[in-house]
Design an enzyme around this catalytic site. Structure first.
Site, PDB file in Angstrom:
ATOM      1  N   THR A  39      -5.149 -21.626   1.782  1.00 35.96           N
ATOM      2  CA  THR A  39      -6.028 -22.643   1.214  1.00 35.96           C
ATOM      3  C   THR A  39      -6.302 -22.251  -0.220  1.00 35.96           C
ATOM      4  O   THR A  39      -6.395 -21.075  -0.515  1.00 35.96           O
ATOM      5  CB  THR A  39      -7.358 -22.616   1.992  1.00 35.96           C
ATOM      6  OG1 THR A  39      -7.094 -23.042   3.314  1.00 35.96           O
ATOM      7  CG2 THR A  39      -8.414 -23.486   1.350  1.00 35.96           C
ATOM      8  N   GLY A  59      -7.851 -18.421   5.448  1.00 35.22           N
ATOM      9  CA  GLY A  59      -7.462 -17.748   6.682  1.00 35.22           C
ATOM     10  C   GLY A  59      -7.860 -18.567   7.891  1.00 35.22           C
ATOM     11  O   GLY A  59      -8.052 -19.781   7.786  1.00 35.22           O
ATOM     12  N   SER A  66       0.824 -25.772   2.143  1.00 36.94           N
ATOM     13  CA  SER A  66      -0.452 -25.526   2.811  1.00 36.94           C
ATOM     14  C   SER A  66      -1.624 -26.240   2.150  1.00 36.94           C
ATOM     15  O   SER A  66      -2.765 -26.104   2.596  1.00 36.94           O
ATOM     16  CB  SER A  66      -0.729 -24.024   2.861  1.00 36.94           C
ATOM     17  OG  SER A  66      -0.644 -23.478   1.572  1.00 36.94           O
ATOM     18  N   THR A 104      -7.212 -27.901   1.416  1.00 39.82           N
ATOM     19  CA  THR A 104      -6.161 -27.369   2.291  1.00 39.82           C
ATOM     20  C   THR A 104      -5.578 -28.459   3.183  1.00 39.82           C
ATOM     21  O   THR A 104      -6.209 -29.497   3.394  1.00 39.82           O
ATOM     22  CB  THR A 104      -6.762 -26.272   3.209  1.00 39.82           C
ATOM     23  OG1 THR A 104      -5.728 -25.585   3.898  1.00 39.82           O
ATOM     24  CG2 THR A 104      -7.713 -26.850   4.242  1.00 39.82           C
TER      25      THR A 104
HETATM   26  N1  ASP Z   1      -8.839 -21.829   6.213  1.00 41.17           N
HETATM   27  C1  ASP Z   1      -7.872 -22.845   6.491  1.00 41.17           C
HETATM   28  C2  ASP Z   1      -8.151 -23.470   7.814  1.00 41.17           C
HETATM   29  O1  ASP Z   1      -8.544 -22.803   8.733  1.00 41.17           O
HETATM   30  C3  ASP Z   1      -6.472 -22.375   6.497  1.00 41.17           C
HETATM   31  C4  ASP Z   1      -6.085 -21.359   5.508  1.00 41.17           C
HETATM   32  O2  ASP Z   1      -6.817 -20.927   4.663  1.00 41.17           O
HETATM   33  O3  ASP Z   1      -4.943 -20.954   5.603  1.00 41.17           O
HETATM   34  O4  ASP Z   1      -7.896 -24.641   7.939  1.00 41.17           O
END
Ligand code: ASP
Length: 344
Positions: free
Chosen positions: A204, A256, A85, A222
């Site tokens: 992330t 998220g 990720s 990320t």
């Molecule tokens: N916040 C990140 C995004 O929306 C993804 C994540 O944190 O999982 O790209």
């Protein structure tokens, strides 16, 4: 004719402006070397934050700068091919392209970001170059890649065999539908039992550090949402959404479903709430509640987590779903993992 009232009003106003200027200038200046008890400190999102903090700590424990610490700390998950990720080995978009988002912010309010950057293993360092070598804040796509190559970064293939395999697997059933929470649905299909939030594919790394001079910096990096539309940008490289630092108050970062964080300018909100006196955890909770209040139905099925630290080095987090974790590292303990509180 000389108007005394007007004169008083004007002078008071300019005095106020002058005073304000002085204060805001002072707030922007890095603090003098006053040692605060539990500083330096570094905190970061998710379990993989432990390894990232360890490298950031190598910088901080030697009296290094928070900015260098956060950059070098997040290099760890960026280079880790098992981490699907962040950075190298990240899951691609629906077209099979690994596109990375990252941003960095220092104690002077300087910031830099790259959006949908391909072929560069350490987007955070390109973001830092954007901050330091250009008059801009963000570079995206081909322009970001061109700049990275000009700066001497190596072009490489970031799609590992494991991520390619996962994407091909996804292609078998995936209809083109930009469903925001697709990862959760995929997980639920694979394992119908309720999965803890940290198994959702929202991971992330957001990192915040305070060095021994009391200066705060942050980094966020990320590969974004797995199998996203090509060109989709989340919260992570957006200053104020995925990351925000104000050296007077503290810093915040998020992880998220980025769309909800962007809609609420999440990290900026958390820092502003801390300015009003909220503790880091209470500020994160309020930011999460904004998301839940606006979209209660959506919020039931998505994960968003905020992590924050204030100027004193007090930290806290809050998430929509269970399972959000964060790692803390200072002189007392280098591998502390804390379960973030959550609404559900
Ligand atoms: N916040 C990140 C995004 O929306 C993804 C994540 O944190 O999982 O790209």
């Amino acid at each position: 004719m000389f108007n005394r009232r007007k004169f008083i009003k004007t002078s008071a106003l300019s005095a106020g402006l002058l005073a304000m200027d002085k204060t805001s200038m002072a707030n922007l200046m890095p603090s003098k070397a006053t040692k605060v008890a539990n500083l330096p400190i570094v905190i970061s999102t998710w379990d993989f934050g432990i390894a990232a903090n360890a490298d950031a700590w190598k910088v901080l424990s030697k009296g290094g700068k928070a900015l260098d610490a956060v950059e070098q700390g997040v290099w760890v998950p960026e280079a880790d091919e098992k981490n699907q990720s962040v950075g190298y080995g990240g899951l691609p978009d629906r077209d099979g392209r690994v596109t990375l988002d990252a941003c960095i912010m220092d104690e002077l309010g300087n910031c830099g970001a790259v959006l949908a950057l391909e072929h560069i293993k350490h987007p955070i360092s390109v973001a830092r170059k954007v901050m330091e070598k250009t008059p801009h804040v963000m570079l995206a796509g081909d322009g970001a890649l061109q700049f990275a190559l000009e700066q001497g970064f190596k072009k490489e293939n970031l799609l590992t065999p494991a991520s390619e395999k996962a994407w091909k697997e996804w292609l078998k059933t995936a209809k083109y539908a930009p469903v925001m929470n697709i990862e959760n649905q995929l997980y639920e299909k694979a394992a119908p039992q309720k999965l803890p939030g940290n198994q959702y594919n929202h991971d992330t790394i957001g990192m915040l550090a305070i060095d021994d001079k009391g200066n705060i910096s942050g980094a966020c990096t990320t590969s974004g949402m797995a199998y996203k539309l090509h060109g989709r940008i989340g919260d992570s490289p957006i200053i104020g959404a995925g990351l925000y630092v104000d050296n007077e108050i503290g810093g915040a970062t998020s992880t998220g479903v980025g769309e909800e964080v962007v809609r609420n300018v999440g990290s900026f909100l958390v820092v502003e709430l801390m300015r009003q006196g909220f503790t880091p955890e209470a500020a994160c909770k309020e930011a999460v509640m904004r998301i839940i209040k606006k979209k209660p139905e959506t919020a039931k099925n998505i994960q968003v987590g905020f992590l924050a630290i204030n100027k004193k080095g007090e930290y806290g987090a809050y998430a929509i779903q269970q399972g959000f974790s964060y790692a803390v590292c200072n002189a007392e303990k280098q591998d502390l993992l804390i379960k973030g509180k959550s609404y559900y």
